[in-house]
Design a protein around this motif. Sequence first.
Motif, PDB file in Angstrom:
ATOM      1  N   ILE A 116      46.134  38.440  41.916  1.00 30.22           N
ATOM      2  CA  ILE A 116      47.450  37.957  42.345  1.00 30.22           C
ATOM      3  C   ILE A 116      48.562  38.610  41.528  1.00 30.22           C
ATOM      4  CG2 ILE A 116      48.912  35.913  42.461  1.00 30.22           C
ATOM      5  CD1 ILE A 116      46.408  34.324  43.091  1.00 30.22           C
ATOM      6  N   SER A 120      48.563  40.146  46.854  1.00 30.01           N
ATOM      7  CA  SER A 120      47.369  40.409  46.045  1.00 30.01           C
ATOM      8  C   SER A 120      47.030  41.881  46.157  1.00 30.01           C
ATOM      9  CB  SER A 120      46.210  39.564  46.537  1.00 30.01           C
ATOM     10  OG  SER A 120      45.857  39.968  47.830  1.00 30.01           O
ATOM     11  N   GLU A 166      40.333  40.290  44.817  1.00 29.92           N
ATOM     12  CA  GLU A 166      41.786  40.267  44.958  1.00 29.92           C
ATOM     13  C   GLU A 166      42.391  39.783  43.636  1.00 29.92           C
ATOM     14  OE1 GLU A 166      43.534  40.092  48.579  1.00 29.92           O
ATOM     15  OE2 GLU A 166      41.972  41.596  48.485  1.00 29.92           O
ATOM     16  N   MET A 223      45.094  34.870  50.121  1.00 32.74           N
ATOM     17  CA  MET A 223      44.534  35.724  49.067  1.00 32.74           C
ATOM     18  C   MET A 223      43.218  35.094  48.641  1.00 32.74           C
ATOM     19  SD  MET A 223      48.012  36.454  46.923  1.00 32.74           S
ATOM     20  CE  MET A 223      48.336  34.768  46.526  1.00 32.74           C
TER      21      MET A 223
END
Length: 1535
Positions: free
Chosen positions: A819, A810, A817, A776
């Motif tokens: 999380i 993500s 991105e 991610m």
Amino acid sequence: SIILYPSVSLTVKGYEKKRSKLIGAFLPQAPGMDPSVPHERRTPVTPGSSSRYHRRRSSGSRDERYRSDVHTEAVQAALAKQKERGKMAVPMPSKRRSLVVQSSMDAYTPPDTSSGSEGEGSMQGEGTPTSSQSSINMENWISRAIHGSTTSSTTSSSSTQSGGSGAASRLADVMGQTHLENHSAPPDVTSYTTDSIQVERPQGSTTTSRSTPKYGNAELMETGDGVPVGGRVSAKIQQLVNTLKRPKRPPLREFFVDDFEELLEVQQPDPNQPKAEGAQMLAMRGEQLGVVTNWPLSLEAALQRWGTISPKAPCLTTMDTNGKPLYILTYGKLWTRSIKVAYNILHKLGSKQEPMLRPGDRVALVFPNNDPAAFMVAFYGCLLAEVVPVPIEVPLTRKDAGSQQIGFLLGSCGVTVALTSDACHKGLPKSPTGEIPQFKGWPKLLWFVTESKHLSKPPRDWFPHIKDANNETAYIEYKTCKDGSVLGVTVMRIALLTHCQALTQSCGYTEAETIVNVLDFKKDVGLWHGILTSVMNMMHVISIPYSLMKVNPLSWIQKVCQYKAKVACVKSRDMHWALVAHRDQRDINLSSLRMLVVADGANPWSVSSCDAFLNVFQSKGLKPEVICPCASSPEALTVAIRRPTDDSNQPPGRGVLSMQGLSHGVIRVDSEEKLSVLTLQDVGTVMPGALMCVVKPDVVPQLCKTDEIGELCVGSIATGTSYYGLSGMTKNTFEVFPMNSVGALISEYPFTRTGLLGFVGPGGLCFIAGKMDGLMVVGGRRHNADDIVATALAVEPMKFVYRGRIAVFSISVLHDERIVVVAEQRPDSTEEDSFQWMSRVLQAIDGIHQVGVYCLALVPSNTLPKTPLGGIHLSESKQLFLEGSLHPCNVLMCPHTCVTNLPKPRQKQPEIGPASVMVGNLVSGKRIAQASGRDLGQMEDNDQARKFLFLSEVLQWRAQTTPDHVLYTLLNCRGTIASSLTCVQLHKRAEKIATMLAERGHLQDGDHVALVYPPGIDLIAAFYGCLYAGCVPITVRPPHPQNIATTLPTVKMIVEVSRSACMMTTAVICKLLRSKEASAAVDVRSWPPVLDTDDLPKKKPPLLYKPSNPDTLAYLDFSVSTTGMLAGVKMSHTATSAFCRSIKLQCELYPSREVAICLDPYCGLGFVLWCLCSVYSGHQSILIPPSELEVNPALWLLAVSQYKVRDTFCSYSVMELCTKGLGLQTESLKSRGLDLSRVRTCVVVAEERPRIALTQSFSKLFKDLGLHPRAVSTSFGCRVNLAVCLQGTSGPDPTTVYVDMRALRHDRVRLVERGSPHSLPLMESGKILPGVRIIIANPETKGPLGDSHLGEIWVCSGHNASGYFTVYGDEALQSDHFTSRLSFGDTQTIWARTGYLGFLRRTELTDASGERHDALYVVGALDEAMELRGMRYHPIDIETSVIRTHKSITECAVFTWTNLLVVVVELDGSEQEALDLVPLVTNVVLEEHYLIVGVVVVVDIGVIPINSRGEKQRMHLRDGFLADQLDPIYVAYNM
């Protein structure tokens, strides 16, 4: 540059020593203790405590064993560090009781602040108050919610509690001993010392004694906006504001550009970030693949050899769920049955001429996990028949997670036949006719059962053709990608054989060894060791099904002992389960194991499983060198595996790497920050006969430097060769040519990308730091999903969520991105526990990974979609999250922490002087934005009514000249005429009412009279009666009989504010006003006299009143604005007549015309159309009370059609009723003869921006019934002028423009193309009425603005209201709103300010007078607009985005509170969906408006209040929310 420290067979003592060295710095020192002394010396000696120990150990070991000790301690230390920084007061979300499973109200509602003690000092001891105080101080309550206990400063980290109670430590701690754990699992870091005695607060005081107060009479507290609110919600909001005021990393840069482009911040790389400094790596070569002379030339040849020379040798033993051997498959049986399968699939499917399968065709293998024998026979049968097996999972239902994607794979492989076992075939879902239905997305399949008894024997002379391994495809292994799509990796026969040889060599397999396999035998390591390599070496596989592991997690260890197995293939999970179940089993002996293959050993958190497993089982004969982690991928097969050594002195490699470095893709041995480290174990060396290199994860495969993390690539015969049918993806994965820094290829042979991220350390050891799929990239830094899972798992106490049931992925929001962490919650955990765990997880991830979690959600146990072997189906979970069907039971969003790339806040420039504005306008050639309707003075028409100054005279004149002409017709809900009025009837009734007012009411000229009538004819008669008597009428909406408590006070308020001397109404309402319910709602004794007009005197008045001055008051118009203000405006006789004339001209109204009106007749244009226009123009008004539409939605349109009406007026609520209520009935209405083709204008009467979506869907829906698409238009009015614009009969059609929403926030208008991003459609608000002039002015400087500039609409007209009617005449406001002048330019004209923002735009169209037409676009009310981040937002824009985001959101309203944006959504669906909406709402507002939502409130349908015009009353809603009166389903406070 990696520390490789030998893991000597650690004794508990040595382990403790090393541990205390590692974390000594973070441990609080108990007085007089030496940190290096091993902990077990300090066990307390009191018998009570030691017995508590054992009990604790047995219950706790379940959670404590499966963790890297270092990691747990790092997390503990990170949390302690956060704690020192100051307690984060995170407001806990509020839930409705029905959403909470088993916890009391107090468990999640902060105690009311009104009664709590205010000073910290008054707390007893340090933390929990005793029962003498009835409630806890807020700050403390919150810190308890987060830290679970108010432990003293001596404990370094939040204590790991065993009980679930709020105060963490129980009984034993009061005894004042220092307890420390004493078992071989990772010890607890918490030391309770003598000075942390805590007084437990008796439970009773929280739950029973305090009933939650009702907020009607709770102590009120003044808030920032001066609105009194109940304590609970506002305290939470205050807390949220305080939390958000804390400095955040990284700060937004502080300079502002008032350029209109809002640029999203681009994350600038940190100049101090670590960079790779090593030399360029070299490709690593594995050992020579030593060809042993007796190795078979193909796998089928091996099977033939063993099947014929040792047919009795056991090949596979399967187990039942009791762990008893179910069946032993020998090599002889495997050989003969495989031949039988091969013969049958080639010759018994289809016809002789047209067989269904030919060599090379693909066949699906569908076998359950508990039947490896049937699978093995089918697999080898396919190899012998030269067809390509595609092993897949058994589809259990039509909608299994990911099963549709598997179907797509089968379709693309051209699979037409599925081989399966008898039991599995019986278990497949069947249709009523007994056929197996086609699964969603699957091709049509022929299901073929491979059990011997169903097959025909091959003829004597038939024999399969066994050739050497070649380049044909042997089998296809499926692989699920990050996005959920399924690919098929093709493996050639030569690769299959070479892979088996490489495994045999690196694992040292020999003939007839016994191997225990716990893994899935259909793919990956389980297939390679347990089905393929085992046959090459004639080994005996003991297969343990997943179902047996679930019942008995120790089963694989028992089988290793029972069969003295040399090898076992497991996953970390199986080791963990064994630890959990292990209870001092006496008879376990693992000394026979020479190799324990850990299939997911490449996973960062498998280290802890391996260590913990060794710790416990070393005493049972497990040798440390036996543990062999391996790394594999569907594309590259086995990438690396640790070799089993006989020499226990050669230690495995360990790397302790800095997370900070890893996030920048650099390997740094961690030195300074012991907190954020990742401990990796090596997965051995490169496979025999293979080359390995590490390339940058970007598109160009460039070699990494030695201290850089990259993707491992393998060059070997033994890898997959392609993704079936996908040449482009194949090229990027299987045909990679790595280059060095100067761009030269390092090998002429292609490499395969493994999808694994890692590096090659000293001695050629491979280390895996994560997977490409789990990567991610947040703010330019790389984080691995698995590492974040590991951190979440290390957060104590783990008793609220299920281990191994955590998904991390993500999502992309606002160009980065974000999380998301989703975990399954245990059913017995309380709200407070879970919330506490969540807030600690957020802090731990922040402390260790320096990355914010955007959203943390807990879902009920067993609700995340599973993969066939019980893991979490990641892509499916992500899909559910994004479409809002995950149904979490707890959500914590932290957009304020994570989102750092918002555009800079805008700062208003210092005001520009008038001169420069003028010059600016002139220089740019812009004309000043002004426009006007036709001039009333010059229009010659035969308007007879013009000669009269007063409406009352017009009525008398009509009663004499056209006495029987019908002016009004009122319809009931059946569409029949309820009553009608001719000119003379109206005149006569008005006379009687005037008499009544004089005689019974004893009213003088100019007295105010409140008319409280339902929509209808009585209202009209009463109005003219007042004019005849010289009184001033005020129309008031009657109270709603079902809802007196809320509607009656408004009536009372208008009557009082308007200073009405008496009220007139019908008998029914009279009764209602005197009812019991009424007296409960208001003080009935203070009503003015009430006259009942159903009982009129017979005689007519002696003399009708004739007003002398046309500028005196004709009537008062009261209305509640959208901001909840009650405002009355004064309408003079002059203005009233001018108003009627203006409408008459615009709509071309004459006595011969009929107009249908479906509006509320109480204020604004609705009242004028209902009561005044017909009398002035003489046309017939067909009156349809909007309330009747609730009974019969088609009433209005049927009336329009039946009376062949050309002009009709309605409100948005009426239009919405028709769109929603008649959507499916257009056909039946057509058959009833509904025809709207004669309608030329259908005007929506409104005081807001045109609701373009609604008018368009209405037009579309009724187009089939003849409605002309351009007939629908809107009007615009406001308090200072009840109708500024109204689409008339002549003149161009209303136009629509698209403006850039971002520019609008900066008060600028920028026209864009339809469909461009951030575009907002605006429809012209009708044509400017005759006699009306409009100018656009800057609301702050009062200077005129240019064409297409956004500003306040100012209006000058003969029918402007003459001022507000207020009890305490607020003169300043009055003069500002009604008599403003421009600050420069034309400073003479007197304008009224509408309070609405809009702009004028000169179009290419021409209007009736031949001039170019000026269109007015209304954007929104200034009062409603929200100032956020220095920009101006209109609530409706945010609401529109929110309503689009989920099907269950029926309505939405937004408002601000102390600079926080609060979004209230109405949920149409089950309460379980409430929490799904929180992330979706937050995402859409971020994406489309660059705003962070502060609070999301989910409420029931109908909670958002609307006024009679269908406009949302956002300020009422805000007051209700702050006073805690909404009864929300869920309130989420975004951090």
